[in-house]
Write a protein that holds these residues in place. Structure first.
Motif, PDB file in Angstrom:
ATOM      1  N   LEU A   1       6.812  10.681  13.938  1.00  0.00           N
ATOM      2  CA  LEU A   1       7.147  11.021  12.548  1.00  0.00           C
ATOM      3  C   LEU A   1       6.241  12.104  12.008  1.00  0.00           C
ATOM      4  CD1 LEU A   1       9.199  10.062  10.367  1.00  0.00           C
ATOM      5  CD2 LEU A   1       9.218   8.797  12.501  1.00  0.00           C
ATOM      6  N   LEU A   2       4.970  12.127  12.435  1.00  0.00           N
ATOM      7  CA  LEU A   2       4.073  13.189  11.997  1.00  0.00           C
ATOM      8  C   LEU A   2       4.606  14.547  12.444  1.00  0.00           C
ATOM      9  CD1 LEU A   2       1.461  14.279  10.758  1.00  0.00           C
ATOM     10  CD2 LEU A   2       0.370  13.921  12.990  1.00  0.00           C
TER      11      LEU A   2
ATOM     12  N   ALA B   1       9.848  13.309  -3.212  1.00  0.00           N
ATOM     13  CA  ALA B   1       9.511  13.011  -4.611  1.00  0.00           C
ATOM     14  C   ALA B   1       9.664  11.532  -4.937  1.00  0.00           C
ATOM     15  CB  ALA B   1      10.402  13.838  -5.544  1.00  0.00           C
ATOM     16  N   VAL B   2      10.313  10.777  -4.042  1.00  0.00           N
ATOM     17  CA  VAL B   2      10.556   9.356  -4.308  1.00  0.00           C
ATOM     18  C   VAL B   2       9.247   8.588  -4.472  1.00  0.00           C
ATOM     19  CG1 VAL B   2      11.503   7.222  -3.341  1.00  0.00           C
ATOM     20  CG2 VAL B   2      12.823   9.348  -3.215  1.00  0.00           C
ATOM     21  N   ASN B   3       8.228   8.903  -3.650  1.00  0.00           N
ATOM     22  CA  ASN B   3       6.927   8.248  -3.804  1.00  0.00           C
ATOM     23  C   ASN B   3       6.392   8.405  -5.222  1.00  0.00           C
ATOM     24  OD1 ASN B   3       6.958   8.964  -0.722  1.00  0.00           O
ATOM     25  ND2 ASN B   3       5.372   7.408  -0.954  1.00  0.00           N
ATOM     26  N   ASP B   4       6.437   9.643  -5.724  1.00  0.00           N
ATOM     27  CA  ASP B   4       5.902   9.928  -7.058  1.00  0.00           C
ATOM     28  C   ASP B   4       6.714   9.230  -8.141  1.00  0.00           C
ATOM     29  OD1 ASP B   4       3.944  11.636  -5.937  1.00  0.00           O
ATOM     30  OD2 ASP B   4       5.380  13.277  -5.880  1.00  0.00           O
TER      31      ASP B   4
ATOM     32  N   GLU C   1      -0.025  17.230   2.139  1.00  0.00           N
ATOM     33  CA  GLU C   1      -1.461  16.980   2.053  1.00  0.00           C
ATOM     34  C   GLU C   1      -1.746  15.472   2.013  1.00  0.00           C
ATOM     35  OE1 GLU C   1      -4.715  19.296  -0.415  1.00  0.00           O
ATOM     36  OE2 GLU C   1      -3.825  17.739  -1.671  1.00  0.00           O
ATOM     37  N   GLU C   2      -0.939  14.745   1.247  1.00  0.00           N
ATOM     38  CA  GLU C   2      -1.135  13.296   1.148  1.00  0.00           C
ATOM     39  C   GLU C   2      -0.809  12.598   2.468  1.00  0.00           C
ATOM     40  OE1 GLU C   2       1.195  12.193  -2.200  1.00  0.00           O
ATOM     41  OE2 GLU C   2      -0.334  12.789  -3.660  1.00  0.00           O
ATOM     42  N   THR C   3       0.106  13.150   3.258  1.00  0.00           N
ATOM     43  CA  THR C   3       0.388  12.593   4.582  1.00  0.00           C
ATOM     44  C   THR C   3      -0.867  12.646   5.442  1.00  0.00           C
ATOM     45  OG1 THR C   3       2.733  13.207   4.520  1.00  0.00           O
ATOM     46  CG2 THR C   3       1.751  12.865   6.689  1.00  0.00           C
ATOM     47  N   TYR C   4      -1.532  13.791   5.429  1.00  0.00           N
ATOM     48  CA  TYR C   4      -2.780  13.932   6.190  1.00  0.00           C
ATOM     49  C   TYR C   4      -3.867  12.977   5.676  1.00  0.00           C
ATOM     50  CZ  TYR C   4      -1.048  18.267   8.356  1.00  0.00           C
ATOM     51  OH  TYR C   4      -0.329  19.191   9.081  1.00  0.00           O
ATOM     52  N   VAL C   5      -3.991  12.874   4.351  1.00  0.00           N
ATOM     53  CA  VAL C   5      -5.080  12.100   3.753  1.00  0.00           C
ATOM     54  C   VAL C   5      -4.803  10.597   3.804  1.00  0.00           C
ATOM     55  CG1 VAL C   5      -6.366  11.661   1.623  1.00  0.00           C
ATOM     56  CG2 VAL C   5      -5.784  14.010   2.253  1.00  0.00           C
ATOM     57  N   TRP C   6      -3.613  10.190   3.336  1.00  0.00           N
ATOM     58  CA  TRP C   6      -3.290   8.767   3.247  1.00  0.00           C
ATOM     59  C   TRP C   6      -3.079   8.122   4.615  1.00  0.00           C
ATOM     60  CZ3 TRP C   6       1.000   8.450  -1.124  1.00  0.00           C
ATOM     61  CH2 TRP C   6       0.431   8.836  -2.337  1.00  0.00           C
ATOM     62  N   ASP C   7      -2.338   8.815   5.467  1.00  0.00           N
ATOM     63  CA  ASP C   7      -1.874   8.182   6.697  1.00  0.00           C
ATOM     64  C   ASP C   7      -2.689   8.523   7.937  1.00  0.00           C
ATOM     65  OD1 ASP C   7       0.235   6.991   5.271  1.00  0.00           O
ATOM     66  OD2 ASP C   7       1.453   8.792   5.464  1.00  0.00           O
ATOM     67  N   PHE C   8      -3.510   9.599   7.860  1.00  0.00           N
ATOM     68  CA  PHE C   8      -4.304   9.988   9.027  1.00  0.00           C
ATOM     69  C   PHE C   8      -5.796  10.119   8.698  1.00  0.00           C
ATOM     70  CE2 PHE C   8       0.007  11.153  10.020  1.00  0.00           C
ATOM     71  CZ  PHE C   8       0.136  10.764  11.335  1.00  0.00           C
TER      72      PHE C   8
ATOM     73  N   LYS D   1       0.824  -1.198   0.000  1.00  0.00           N
ATOM     74  CA  LYS D   1       0.000   0.000   0.000  1.00  0.00           C
ATOM     75  C   LYS D   1       0.861   1.252   0.000  1.00  0.00           C
ATOM     76  CE  LYS D   1      -3.769   2.297   2.507  1.00  0.00           C
ATOM     77  NZ  LYS D   1      -4.624   2.295   3.724  1.00  0.00           N
ATOM     78  N   GLN D   2       0.407   2.276  -0.741  1.00  0.00           N
ATOM     79  CA  GLN D   2       1.109   3.553  -0.772  1.00  0.00           C
ATOM     80  C   GLN D   2       0.890   4.325   0.523  1.00  0.00           C
ATOM     81  OE1 GLN D   2       2.921   5.827  -2.695  1.00  0.00           O
ATOM     82  NE2 GLN D   2       3.597   4.217  -4.080  1.00  0.00           N
ATOM     83  N   HIS D   3       1.976   4.858   1.081  1.00  0.00           N
ATOM     84  CA  HIS D   3       1.917   5.730   2.251  1.00  0.00           C
ATOM     85  C   HIS D   3       2.864   6.893   2.025  1.00  0.00           C
ATOM     86  CE1 HIS D   3      -0.109   2.650   4.752  1.00  0.00           C
ATOM     87  NE2 HIS D   3       0.717   1.778   4.197  1.00  0.00           N
ATOM     88  N   ARG D   4       2.808   7.857   2.947  1.00  0.00           N
ATOM     89  CA  ARG D   4       3.910   8.784   3.125  1.00  0.00           C
ATOM     90  C   ARG D   4       4.683   8.294   4.355  1.00  0.00           C
ATOM     91  NH1 ARG D   4       5.486  11.744  -1.260  1.00  0.00           N
ATOM     92  NH2 ARG D   4       3.661  12.412  -2.431  1.00  0.00           N
TER      93      ARG D   4
END
Length: 379
Positions: free
Chosen positions: A84-85, A196-199, A281-288, A64-67
């Protein structure tokens, strides 16, 4: 054969790395010396490439994709995710604040001679426009990454060639041992781009074997551009080099080229702002599991609040952010990579050699570097 996705991946990394961090480096270089700068470019560039590969291995080993906080929860537990947050928010908002300060200053220099106004007005205007773009989505920005990056590189090379007529090597500080640790945080920040590594892993999902090559080439191009910019500005403005990197050039180059350079600066920090804003933004959405609109509000308003209450010294902001993200976050990348290697969900094509002894030794060095940088800033 070089594929479109391979080129796009390189462009994504270059756009993430070549940003506001490079504009403070000529000023830092004049204080520390060009030999010190070259040393840190080589050492910290190598360290960041190592981190990029480690993080790519973590991403490619997980279904699964995360930050970063999401990977921390998966491999280290919920307490690590919360810590980490905090660190991710500090590094992310520090970067967004730096982009806000520099971008507003450049826009003020570009437009105030025509329309008047204050630095605060142009900073607020630029931040509002950026927030509007983020609200409606950044997919078009990603699609234009190659064009933006190509234009940035071309313009910088042309201006560098034109500007070198007035450049003098004697303007450059060679070495100042008293400020040897000064570039640590700023260069760590400037050659980052790890989010940028995720992308890149997503873009290269059908060419995973070439991700490591794209990371290497992208970082080499980025550091070369940053070093070229640093040396060019130092050789032109010398002792008059300003903290934003460009202000001291006004007296040395043609006004037209100076305005073009300001415009390129605005585009550069804006693309980096978008990359960091999207990651946060993706940290908030994906992980929280935070609503995307609330995440957008958090990403858009906090940098402005920090700027408004007085956090406006871009050199200190970048030095502190770079030291924290390179030191504490770097240590977490190492621990996280060790755990991911023990229980991978997928077979990653990238396998970085890492033992506990290497991880602990590297962590100790990163913490020492952070300590010295804090003394440099506050001591």
């Amino acid at each position: 054969m070089i594929s479109k996705n391979y080129v796009s991946s390189i462009a994504i990394l270059v756009s993430a790395v070549v940003g506001v961090g490079m504009f403070t480096l000529p000023y830092v270089g004049m204080k520390a010396g060009i030999l010190t700068m070259i040393f840190y470019f080589l050492v910290l560039g190598g360290v960041q490439h190592w981190f990029h590969k480690l993080y790519a291995e973590i991403v490619l080993s997980t279904k699964k994709q995360h930050r970063l906080p999401g990977y921390a929860e998966k491999y280290l537990g919920i307490k690590s995710k919360r810590l980490l947050l905090v660190l991710t928010m500090f590094a992310g908002y520090g970067a967004l604040l730096a982009y806000t300060i520099i971008g507003g200053d450049f826009l003020f220099q570009l437009l105030s001679p025509l329309f008047g106004g204050t630095v605060f007005f142009y900073t607020a205007l630029l931040l509002a426009l950026r927030s509007l773009v983020i609200f409606f989505g950044l997919s078009w920005v990603t699609r234009g990454e190659v064009i933006l990056t190509g234009g940035l590189i071309g313009t910088m090379l042309i201006i560098g060639a034109v500007a070198t007529d007035g450049a003098m090597a004697s303007n450059i500080t060679l070495f100042n041992p008293g400020n040897f640790m000064l570039p640590y945080g700023p260069i760590f920040f400037a050659v980052g781009g790890i989010l940028a590594v995720n992308d890149i892993c997503l873009v290269m999902k059908k060419e995973k074997q070439r991700i490591q090559s794209a990371l290497r080439v992208g970082l080499i191009i980025s550091i070369s551009l940053i070093a070229l910019f640093t040396i060019t500005v130092m050789s032109l403005s010398g002792a008059q080099t300003s903290p934003d990197g460009l202000g001291g050039l006004r007296s040395f180059i043609d006004p037209l080229f100076y305005n073009v350079l300001l415009a390129v600066g605005i585009v550069t920090v804006t693309t980096s702002f978008f990359a960091m804003a999207e990651a946060l933004e993706e940290t908030y959405v994906w992980d929280f599991n935070i609503n995307r609109r609330i995440a957008w509000l958090l990403v858009s308003t906090v940098p402005f609040i920090l700027y408004y209450i007085g956090a406006q010294d871009v050199t200190k902001v970048i030095a502190l952010t770079g030291a924290i993200s390179g030191g504490l976050l770097g240590a977490f990348y190492l621990v996280l990579a060790l755990r991911a290697k023990l229980k991978p969900e997928l077979d990653s094509p990238i396998k970085v050699h890492l033992t506990p002894a290497i991880a602990y030794a590297a962590t100790a060095l990163l913490i020492i570097g952070l300590g010295y940088q804090l003394i440099e800033i506050f001591g």
